[in-house]
Structure formats: C-alpha cells, structure tokens
Design a protein around this motif. Sequence first.
Motif, PDB file in Angstrom:
ATOM      1  N   THR A   1       0.860  -1.177   0.000  1.00  0.00           N
ATOM      2  CA  THR A   1       0.000   0.000   0.000  1.00  0.00           C
ATOM      3  C   THR A   1       0.892   1.221   0.000  1.00  0.00           C
ATOM      4  OG1 THR A   1      -1.669  -1.185   1.293  1.00  0.00           O
ATOM      5  CG2 THR A   1      -1.823   1.217   1.268  1.00  0.00           C
ATOM      6  N   GLU A   2       0.576   2.181  -0.855  1.00  0.00           N
ATOM      7  CA  GLU A   2       1.366   3.411  -0.880  1.00  0.00           C
ATOM      8  C   GLU A   2       0.885   4.339   0.232  1.00  0.00           C
ATOM      9  OE1 GLU A   2       2.423   7.209  -3.680  1.00  0.00           O
ATOM     10  OE2 GLU A   2       1.789   5.364  -4.657  1.00  0.00           O
ATOM     11  N   VAL A   3       1.815   4.712   1.087  1.00  0.00           N
ATOM     12  CA  VAL A   3       1.523   5.623   2.190  1.00  0.00           C
ATOM     13  C   VAL A   3       2.616   6.680   2.201  1.00  0.00           C
ATOM     14  CG1 VAL A   3       1.190   5.852   4.689  1.00  0.00           C
ATOM     15  CG2 VAL A   3       0.470   3.747   3.532  1.00  0.00           C
ATOM     16  N   ARG A   4       2.259   7.886   1.832  1.00  0.00           N
ATOM     17  CA  ARG A   4       3.213   9.003   1.803  1.00  0.00           C
ATOM     18  C   ARG A   4       4.483   8.649   1.032  1.00  0.00           C
ATOM     19  NH1 ARG A   4       0.366  12.087   5.051  1.00  0.00           N
ATOM     20  NH2 ARG A   4      -0.519  11.256   6.948  1.00  0.00           N
ATOM     21  N   ASP A   5       4.285   8.166  -0.191  1.00  0.00           N
ATOM     22  CA  ASP A   5       5.376   7.803  -1.103  1.00  0.00           C
ATOM     23  C   ASP A   5       6.239   6.644  -0.596  1.00  0.00           C
ATOM     24  OD1 ASP A   5       4.636   9.721  -3.001  1.00  0.00           O
ATOM     25  OD2 ASP A   5       5.770  11.277  -1.954  1.00  0.00           O
ATOM     26  N   GLU A   6       5.711   5.835   0.304  1.00  0.00           N
ATOM     27  CA  GLU A   6       6.417   4.672   0.821  1.00  0.00           C
ATOM     28  C   GLU A   6       5.588   3.427   0.519  1.00  0.00           C
ATOM     29  OE1 GLU A   6       7.995   2.986   5.154  1.00  0.00           O
ATOM     30  OE2 GLU A   6       6.936   4.880   5.064  1.00  0.00           O
ATOM     31  N   ALA A   7       6.248   2.364   0.041  1.00  0.00           N
ATOM     32  CA  ALA A   7       5.579   1.088  -0.198  1.00  0.00           C
ATOM     33  C   ALA A   7       5.538   0.324   1.115  1.00  0.00           C
ATOM     34  CB  ALA A   7       6.328   0.283  -1.250  1.00  0.00           C
ATOM     35  N   VAL A   8       4.327   0.147   1.660  1.00  0.00           N
ATOM     36  CA  VAL A   8       4.161  -0.481   2.963  1.00  0.00           C
ATOM     37  C   VAL A   8       3.521  -1.858   2.790  1.00  0.00           C
ATOM     38  CG1 VAL A   8       3.008  -0.286   5.207  1.00  0.00           C
ATOM     39  CG2 VAL A   8       3.913   1.766   4.088  1.00  0.00           C
ATOM     40  N   PRO A   9       4.223  -2.948   3.218  1.00  0.00           N
ATOM     41  CA  PRO A   9       3.596  -4.267   3.186  1.00  0.00           C
ATOM     42  C   PRO A   9       2.348  -4.246   4.064  1.00  0.00           C
ATOM     43  CG  PRO A   9       5.932  -4.436   3.769  1.00  0.00           C
ATOM     44  CD  PRO A   9       5.565  -2.985   3.785  1.00  0.00           C
ATOM     45  N   THR A  10       1.237  -4.718   3.504  1.00  0.00           N
ATOM     46  CA  THR A  10      -0.038  -4.655   4.220  1.00  0.00           C
ATOM     47  C   THR A  10      -0.587  -6.058   4.435  1.00  0.00           C
ATOM     48  OG1 THR A  10      -0.440  -2.479   3.273  1.00  0.00           O
ATOM     49  CG2 THR A  10      -2.342  -3.635   4.181  1.00  0.00           C
ATOM     50  N   VAL A  11      -0.990  -6.301   5.674  1.00  0.00           N
ATOM     51  CA  VAL A  11      -1.427  -7.609   6.129  1.00  0.00           C
ATOM     52  C   VAL A  11      -2.922  -7.576   6.453  1.00  0.00           C
ATOM     53  CG1 VAL A  11      -1.179  -9.243   8.056  1.00  0.00           C
ATOM     54  CG2 VAL A  11       0.851  -8.125   7.082  1.00  0.00           C
ATOM     55  N   ASP A  12      -3.630  -8.598   6.028  1.00  0.00           N
ATOM     56  CA  ASP A  12      -5.017  -8.791   6.461  1.00  0.00           C
ATOM     57  C   ASP A  12      -4.922  -9.445   7.838  1.00  0.00           C
ATOM     58  OD1 ASP A  12      -7.595  -9.710   7.030  1.00  0.00           O
ATOM     59  OD2 ASP A  12      -8.004 -10.243   4.939  1.00  0.00           O
ATOM     60  N   LEU A  13      -5.097  -8.657   8.890  1.00  0.00           N
ATOM     61  CA  LEU A  13      -4.893  -9.158  10.243  1.00  0.00           C
ATOM     62  C   LEU A  13      -5.868 -10.284  10.588  1.00  0.00           C
ATOM     63  CD1 LEU A  13      -3.032  -8.862  12.644  1.00  0.00           C
ATOM     64  CD2 LEU A  13      -4.556  -7.101  13.541  1.00  0.00           C
ATOM     65  N   ARG A  14      -7.065 -10.231  10.028  1.00  0.00           N
ATOM     66  CA  ARG A  14      -8.024 -11.326  10.256  1.00  0.00           C
ATOM     67  C   ARG A  14      -7.414 -12.657   9.813  1.00  0.00           C
ATOM     68  NH1 ARG A  14     -13.479 -10.024  11.044  1.00  0.00           N
ATOM     69  NH2 ARG A  14     -13.960 -12.150  10.424  1.00  0.00           N
ATOM     70  N   ARG A  15      -6.915 -12.692   8.585  1.00  0.00           N
ATOM     71  CA  ARG A  15      -6.343 -13.931   8.047  1.00  0.00           C
ATOM     72  C   ARG A  15      -5.097 -14.357   8.824  1.00  0.00           C
ATOM     73  NH1 ARG A  15      -7.378 -15.734   2.421  1.00  0.00           N
ATOM     74  NH2 ARG A  15      -9.257 -14.675   1.780  1.00  0.00           N
ATOM     75  N   ARG A  16      -4.266 -13.384   9.202  1.00  0.00           N
ATOM     76  CA  ARG A  16      -3.030 -13.724   9.914  1.00  0.00           C
ATOM     77  C   ARG A  16      -3.331 -14.337  11.278  1.00  0.00           C
ATOM     78  NH1 ARG A  16       0.237 -16.240  10.988  1.00  0.00           N
ATOM     79  NH2 ARG A  16       2.405 -15.835  11.455  1.00  0.00           N
ATOM     80  N   LEU A  17      -4.451 -13.924  11.880  1.00  0.00           N
ATOM     81  CA  LEU A  17      -4.851 -14.486  13.170  1.00  0.00           C
ATOM     82  C   LEU A  17      -5.691 -15.758  13.029  1.00  0.00           C
ATOM     83  CD1 LEU A  17      -5.715 -11.241  15.163  1.00  0.00           C
ATOM     84  CD2 LEU A  17      -3.654 -12.662  15.344  1.00  0.00           C
ATOM     85  N   GLY A  18      -5.943 -16.169  11.799  1.00  0.00           N
ATOM     86  CA  GLY A  18      -6.705 -17.398  11.577  1.00  0.00           C
ATOM     87  C   GLY A  18      -8.206 -17.205  11.573  1.00  0.00           C
TER      88      GLY A  18
END
Length: 163
Positions: free
Chosen positions: A49-66
């Motif tokens: 996800t682009e956030v203030r000209d930075e590429a930020v890895p974005t996680v679906d926290l629901r999926r990561r928590l199972g």
Amino acid sequence: MSGAGDVQAVVFGLGEEVFALPVGIVREIIDHRDAFRIPHGPDWLMGLTEVRDEAVPTVDLRRRLGLDPAPLTPMTRILIVEAVLADRRLTLGLMVDRVLDVASFAAAAIEPTPDIGVRWDARYIRGVVRTGKGFVVLLDLAGIFHGGDDAAVLAAAPVAAAA
C-alpha cells in the motif's frame, strides 16, 4: 491520570472480537485502499500500500490471526505500525474491520493470557483486559510474526514489488 506501566492503546475490532495495540507503535490510521498484490505471497499478505510515497507491506490481520475473511465496509481501516520483527524495524499496514477507540489500561488490570479458552496462539497475546463490555486482547506483533519466514516475507515485500 495514567500511572506507571499503564498502556495506552488503539482499540479495534475484527468481527465480534476486540483487540488493541500500544499507541506508541501506531504511526497513523488510514482509510482502506487497495494494495498492489505481490505474486506468490502468503494469503494474509495483501500486498503493498502506498503511504506518503512509501511502499508499505499490508497484512489482512483477520487472516493472519486465523479468522475468516470479511467483506470490506466503510469502517475498514489500515493501521500503519512500526514493528520490530526478527531484529528489524519494519513499517507495516494492518487491515482491521474498524477502529473503536484510543484507551488507557491500568497495568494492574492487564491479566496474563489464560492457559485455556483462548482461540489464538498464546504467542500472539501480551495480555487481556476485562472491560464493562467484555474483553480486549492486547496483541504482540512480534509474536504474531514470530517465524523468521514471516519477517523475511514482510521485509522482502518492497524488493519483490520493484523487481
């Protein structure tokens, strides 16, 4: 008035569950936006996800928590956090269903993770706070992304997108 050891936290919901992260690691809260999908990434890694000209890895926290995936709503948000994972400081986006509050929890009110009756891996949890409305689970990002592989995937995400 906050006492020594009190925890100020951003409180958010995933389905009916309520979680929190310390305010000190949450850089900002943004509206949901589509992420640039990274081929062959784990299902919990939404992409960049682009956030203030930075590429930020974005996680679906629901999926990561199972938890089961949920449809996006107007309340869906991304928490931009600064996490220390595998001795590295990473900026991550965590997609959550909704942000509820910023709250202060007395250190004495934070209970250890129960040995039974918890549906999440105990490594994910710093503690549990009882409130008048139920429980708030304080998450431990280093525990959630405990495996060296998880941290490596997240650290390599911007490189993968540039390739």
